[in-house]
Design a protein around this motif. Structure first.
Motif, short mmCIF file in Angstrom:
data_model
loop_
_atom_site.label_atom_id
_atom_site.label_comp_id
_atom_site.label_asym_id
_atom_site.label_seq_id
_atom_site.Cartn_x
_atom_site.Cartn_y
_atom_site.Cartn_z
N GLN A 59 0.05 0.27 -8.16
CA GLN A 59 -0.82 0.85 -7.14
C GLN A 59 -0.31 0.55 -5.74
OE1 GLN A 59 -3.46 2.89 -7.37
NE2 GLN A 59 -3.76 2.89 -5.16
N MET A 60 0.14 -0.70 -5.55
CA MET A 60 0.68 -1.08 -4.24
C MET A 60 1.90 -0.23 -3.89
SD MET A 60 0.44 -5.24 -4.10
CE MET A 60 0.91 -5.36 -2.37
N ALA A 61 2.75 0.00 -4.88
CA ALA A 61 3.99 0.74 -4.62
C ALA A 61 3.74 2.22 -4.36
CB ALA A 61 4.94 0.58 -5.81
N LEU A 62 2.77 2.79 -5.04
CA LEU A 62 2.54 4.23 -4.94
C LEU A 62 1.59 4.64 -3.82
CD1 LEU A 62 2.29 5.15 -8.73
CD2 LEU A 62 4.25 5.44 -7.19
N ALA A 66 -3.22 1.77 3.89
CA ALA A 66 -2.90 0.49 4.50
C ALA A 66 -3.44 -0.70 3.71
CB ALA A 66 -3.43 0.45 5.94
N GLU A 67 -4.59 -0.52 3.05
CA GLU A 67 -5.17 -1.65 2.32
C GLU A 67 -4.33 -2.07 1.11
OE1 GLU A 67 -7.54 1.97 0.73
OE2 GLU A 67 -6.96 1.27 2.70
N HIS A 68 -3.36 -1.26 0.73
CA HIS A 68 -2.49 -1.61 -0.40
C HIS A 68 -1.15 -2.17 0.05
CE1 HIS A 68 -5.20 -0.10 -3.43
NE2 HIS A 68 -5.35 1.01 -2.73
N ASP A 69 -0.99 -2.43 1.35
CA ASP A 69 0.27 -2.99 1.86
C ASP A 69 0.43 -4.46 1.50
OD1 ASP A 69 0.97 -0.58 2.95
OD2 ASP A 69 0.43 -1.12 5.01
N VAL A 70 -0.68 -5.18 1.43
CA VAL A 70 -0.63 -6.60 1.10
C VAL A 70 -1.76 -6.93 0.12
CG1 VAL A 70 0.41 -7.36 3.27
CG2 VAL A 70 -2.07 -7.31 3.05
N GLU A 71 -1.59 -8.04 -0.56
CA GLU A 71 -2.61 -8.56 -1.46
C GLU A 71 -2.96 -9.97 -0.98
OE1 GLU A 71 -5.24 -8.31 -4.66
OE2 GLU A 71 -3.85 -6.73 -4.01
N ILE A 72 -4.24 -10.26 -0.88
CA ILE A 72 -4.69 -11.58 -0.45
C ILE A 72 -5.20 -12.31 -1.68
CG2 ILE A 72 -6.30 -12.87 0.99
CD1 ILE A 72 -6.32 -10.37 2.86
N VAL A 83 -1.10 -14.31 1.57
CA VAL A 83 -1.12 -12.89 1.93
C VAL A 83 0.28 -12.39 1.60
CG1 VAL A 83 -1.44 -11.20 3.77
CG2 VAL A 83 -2.79 -13.32 3.77
N LEU A 84 0.37 -11.59 0.54
CA LEU A 84 1.66 -11.24 -0.04
C LEU A 84 1.93 -9.74 -0.02
CD1 LEU A 84 1.25 -13.51 -3.17
CD2 LEU A 84 2.67 -14.01 -1.18
N THR A 85 3.18 -9.41 0.26
CA THR A 85 3.63 -8.03 0.16
C THR A 85 4.01 -7.74 -1.30
OG1 THR A 85 5.95 -8.57 0.54
CG2 THR A 85 4.57 -8.10 2.51
N LEU A 86 4.31 -6.51 -1.59
CA LEU A 86 4.72 -6.12 -2.93
C LEU A 86 5.93 -6.93 -3.39
CD1 LEU A 86 4.66 -4.23 -5.42
CD2 LEU A 86 6.03 -2.62 -4.08
N GLU A 88 7.01 -9.83 -2.33
CA GLU A 88 6.66 -11.24 -2.50
C GLU A 88 5.90 -11.47 -3.80
OE1 GLU A 88 6.37 -12.51 2.20
OE2 GLU A 88 4.63 -11.61 1.22
N ILE A 89 5.05 -10.54 -4.17
CA ILE A 89 4.32 -10.67 -5.44
C ILE A 89 5.29 -10.62 -6.61
CG2 ILE A 89 2.67 -9.52 -6.98
CD1 ILE A 89 1.11 -8.77 -4.41
#
Length: 118
Positions: A59-62, A66-72, A83-86, A88-89
């Motif tokens: 989901q983050m990649a596709l 903006a809310e899918h740019d990082v995961e907290i 607070v991680l990017t795709l 980094e995850i």
């Protein structure tokens, strides 16, 4: 990445982005990732690993939202969070999965009476 890791820490698994150590004195796992050091109990480490594994990286990649740019990700029993990017995850998953496998292998070796060479 340079660190001043105490001698009582044993390296469990390492990638070019981080390392997981085990401290037999405190019964803690120490995650060193992106210049942070986080201590976990075995239970909290497992909980955090599962949190990282459940992130929907597809989901983050596709997504272009903006809310899918990082995961907290909030750390268990802590006020800290990652607070991680795709990317980094993905790197964190590799590190945590490798550590889990090494811990399981060490546990199996202890159960069958084998010793791990240092």
């Amino acid at each position: 990445m340079t660190s001043n890791i105490p001698v009582t820490y044993q390296e469990v698994f390492k990638t070019d982005k981080g390392v997981v150590y085990q401290c037999d004195a405190t019964h803690r796992l120490i995650l060193e990732f992106w210049d942070t050091h986080t201590q976990f109990s075995a239970r909290d480490f497992t909980h955090f690993r599962r949190m990282v594994e459940t992130v929907d990286i597809r989901q983050m990649a596709l997504s272009t939202a903006a809310e899918h740019d990082v995961e907290i990700l909030a750390l268990p029993r802590s006020e800290r969070c990652y607070v991680l990017t795709l990317c980094e995850i993905v790197h964190l998953r590799e590190l945590l999965s490798g550590a889990r496998l090494m811990l399981e292998l060490n546990s199996m070796l202890r159960e069958c009476g084998c010793t791990v060479a240092e």
